[in-house]
Design a protein around this motif. Structure first.
Motif, PDB file in Angstrom:
ATOM      1  N   ARG A  62       1.023  -1.003  -0.100  1.00  0.00           N
ATOM      2  CA  ARG A  62      -0.092  -0.017  -0.021  1.00  0.00           C
ATOM      3  C   ARG A  62       0.896   1.248   0.012  1.00  0.00           C
ATOM      4  N   LYS A  63       1.863   1.220  -0.951  1.00  0.00           N
ATOM      5  CA  LYS A  63       2.947   2.259  -0.876  1.00  0.00           C
ATOM      6  C   LYS A  63       2.670   3.142  -2.071  1.00  0.00           C
ATOM      7  N   GLY A  64       2.031   2.674  -3.286  1.00  0.00           N
ATOM      8  CA  GLY A  64       1.797   3.622  -4.428  1.00  0.00           C
ATOM      9  C   GLY A  64       3.020   3.213  -5.691  1.00  0.00           C
ATOM     10  N   GLY A  65       3.955   2.958  -5.395  1.00  0.00           N
ATOM     11  CA  GLY A  65       5.237   2.842  -6.288  1.00  0.00           C
ATOM     12  C   GLY A  65       6.283   3.316  -6.202  1.00  0.00           C
ATOM     13  N   PRO A  66       7.466   3.106  -6.928  1.00  0.00           N
ATOM     14  CA  PRO A  66       8.619   3.784  -6.818  1.00  0.00           C
ATOM     15  C   PRO A  66       8.631   5.217  -7.401  1.00  0.00           C
ATOM     16  N   HIS A  67       9.237   6.203  -6.590  1.00  0.00           N
ATOM     17  CA  HIS A  67       9.389   7.636  -7.021  1.00  0.00           C
ATOM     18  C   HIS A  67       8.030   8.489  -7.256  1.00  0.00           C
ATOM     19  N   ASN A  68       6.985   7.969  -6.735  1.00  0.00           N
ATOM     20  CA  ASN A  68       5.674   8.732  -7.209  1.00  0.00           C
ATOM     21  C   ASN A  68       5.962  10.137  -6.532  1.00  0.00           C
ATOM     22  N   ARG A  69       6.398  10.474  -5.473  1.00  0.00           N
ATOM     23  CA  ARG A  69       6.530  11.717  -5.132  1.00  0.00           C
ATOM     24  C   ARG A  69       7.460  12.590  -6.031  1.00  0.00           C
ATOM     25  N   THR A  70       8.362  12.151  -6.281  1.00  0.00           N
ATOM     26  CA  THR A  70       9.354  12.816  -7.387  1.00  0.00           C
ATOM     27  C   THR A  70       8.366  13.158  -8.698  1.00  0.00           C
ATOM     28  N   ILE A  71       7.825  12.041  -9.134  1.00  0.00           N
ATOM     29  CA  ILE A  71       7.127  12.226 -10.468  1.00  0.00           C
ATOM     30  C   ILE A  71       6.294  12.996 -10.343  1.00  0.00           C
ATOM     31  N   GLY A  72       5.479  13.248  -9.310  1.00  0.00           N
ATOM     32  CA  GLY A  72       4.243  14.229  -9.024  1.00  0.00           C
ATOM     33  C   GLY A  72       4.740  15.531  -8.615  1.00  0.00           C
ATOM     34  N   GLY A  73       5.796  15.796  -8.143  1.00  0.00           N
ATOM     35  CA  GLY A  73       6.600  16.985  -8.028  1.00  0.00           C
ATOM     36  C   GLY A  73       6.998  17.763  -9.274  1.00  0.00           C
ATOM     37  N   LEU A  74       7.615  16.779 -10.048  1.00  0.00           N
ATOM     38  CA  LEU A  74       8.106  17.188 -11.541  1.00  0.00           C
ATOM     39  C   LEU A  74       6.752  17.926 -12.351  1.00  0.00           C
ATOM     40  N   VAL A  75       5.806  16.882 -12.097  1.00  0.00           N
ATOM     41  CA  VAL A  75       4.562  17.357 -12.971  1.00  0.00           C
ATOM     42  C   VAL A  75       4.142  18.688 -12.581  1.00  0.00           C
ATOM     43  N   VAL A  76       4.042  19.010 -11.180  1.00  0.00           N
ATOM     44  CA  VAL A  76       3.496  20.141 -10.939  1.00  0.00           C
ATOM     45  C   VAL A  76       4.417  21.222 -11.325  1.00  0.00           C
ATOM     46  N   CYS A  77       5.686  21.144 -10.987  1.00  0.00           N
ATOM     47  CA  CYS A  77       6.983  22.299 -11.494  1.00  0.00           C
ATOM     48  C   CYS A  77       6.629  22.283 -13.139  1.00  0.00           C
ATOM     49  N   LEU A  78       6.690  21.308 -13.853  1.00  0.00           N
ATOM     50  CA  LEU A  78       6.448  21.727 -15.197  1.00  0.00           C
ATOM     51  C   LEU A  78       5.296  22.359 -15.503  1.00  0.00           C
ATOM     52  N   LYS A  79       3.989  22.202 -15.070  1.00  0.00           N
ATOM     53  CA  LYS A  79       2.795  22.598 -15.404  1.00  0.00           C
ATOM     54  C   LYS A  79       2.997  24.133 -14.907  1.00  0.00           C
ATOM     55  N   TYR A  80       3.571  24.347 -13.902  1.00  0.00           N
ATOM     56  CA  TYR A  80       3.656  25.875 -13.402  1.00  0.00           C
ATOM     57  C   TYR A  80       4.508  26.509 -14.313  1.00  0.00           C
ATOM     58  N   ALA A  81       5.580  25.881 -14.623  1.00  0.00           N
ATOM     59  CA  ALA A  81       6.781  26.503 -15.793  1.00  0.00           C
ATOM     60  C   ALA A  81       6.061  26.908 -16.974  1.00  0.00           C
ATOM     61  N   GLN A  82       4.993  26.560 -17.343  1.00  0.00           N
ATOM     62  CA  GLN A  82       4.295  26.853 -18.560  1.00  0.00           C
ATOM     63  C   GLN A  82       3.386  28.176 -18.396  1.00  0.00           C
ATOM     64  N   THR A  83       3.139  28.649 -17.290  1.00  0.00           N
ATOM     65  CA  THR A  83       2.245  29.843 -16.869  1.00  0.00           C
ATOM     66  C   THR A  83       2.950  31.155 -17.264  1.00  0.00           C
ATOM     67  N   PRO A  84       2.086  31.886 -17.624  1.00  0.00           N
ATOM     68  CA  PRO A  84       2.731  33.423 -17.942  1.00  0.00           C
ATOM     69  C   PRO A  84       3.231  33.929 -16.833  1.00  0.00           C
ATOM     70  N   GLU A  85       2.791  33.756 -15.597  1.00  0.00           N
ATOM     71  CA  GLU A  85       3.254  34.238 -14.372  1.00  0.00           C
ATOM     72  C   GLU A  85       4.596  33.898 -14.221  1.00  0.00           C
ATOM     73  N   PHE A  86       4.969  32.407 -14.209  1.00  0.00           N
ATOM     74  CA  PHE A  86       6.265  31.767 -14.143  1.00  0.00           C
ATOM     75  C   PHE A  86       7.110  32.491 -15.244  1.00  0.00           C
ATOM     76  N   LYS A  87       6.888  32.808 -16.570  1.00  0.00           N
ATOM     77  CA  LYS A  87       7.735  33.256 -17.522  1.00  0.00           C
ATOM     78  C   LYS A  87       8.177  34.579 -17.127  1.00  0.00           C
ATOM     79  N   ALA A  88       7.344  35.420 -16.734  1.00  0.00           N
ATOM     80  CA  ALA A  88       7.658  36.722 -16.237  1.00  0.00           C
ATOM     81  C   ALA A  88       8.527  36.889 -15.155  1.00  0.00           C
ATOM     82  N   TYR A  89       8.190  35.750 -13.981  1.00  0.00           N
ATOM     83  CA  TYR A  89       9.094  35.792 -12.915  1.00  0.00           C
ATOM     84  C   TYR A  89      10.699  35.355 -13.560  1.00  0.00           C
ATOM     85  N   GLN A  90      10.639  34.478 -14.374  1.00  0.00           N
ATOM     86  CA  GLN A  90      11.979  33.909 -14.874  1.00  0.00           C
ATOM     87  C   GLN A  90      12.617  35.036 -15.478  1.00  0.00           C
TER      88      GLN A  90
END
Length: 98
Positions: A62-90
């Motif tokens: 009942r643990k979910g699988g290997p690296h689920n937290r890492t993959i989930g974190g990358l998904v959130v970061c990559l989705k946020y990196a596509q926003t206009p707000e992040f591009k302006a910040y960058q």
């Protein structure tokens, strides 16, 4: 852990319980792990092995699988990196560097 000192830095904050292999099958003894976990009542079971050539039975643990937290974190970061707000910040951070 021994009576005089803790073996690792994490053992100062956490107690750990080792799981064993079923010697005849060479696999994690999930039945014994379940019995021990019912006695120990851990809040979390972390399946880690450096010399275990098989994948764990994650649904059984009942643990979910290997690296689920890492993959989930990358998904959130990559989705946020596509926003206009992040591009302006960058662009702002880039301009501050130069």
């Amino acid at each position: 852990m021994n009576p005089k000192r803790r073996v690792s830095g994490t053992s100062v904050y956490f107690e750990y319980m080792l799981y064993r292999l079923n010697k005849s099958a060479g696999l994690v003894d999930y039945d014994m792990l379940e019995k021990t976990a019912n006695l120990f009542r851990p809040k979390l079971i972390i399946a880690v092995a450096s010399a275990y050539p098989r994948d764990f039975d994650y649904p059984r643990m009942r643990k979910g699988g290997p690296h689920n937290r890492t993959i989930g974190g990358l998904v959130v970061c990559l989705k946020y990196a596509q926003t206009p707000e992040f591009k302006a910040y960058q662009n702002q951070e880039y301009d501050l560097m130069w």
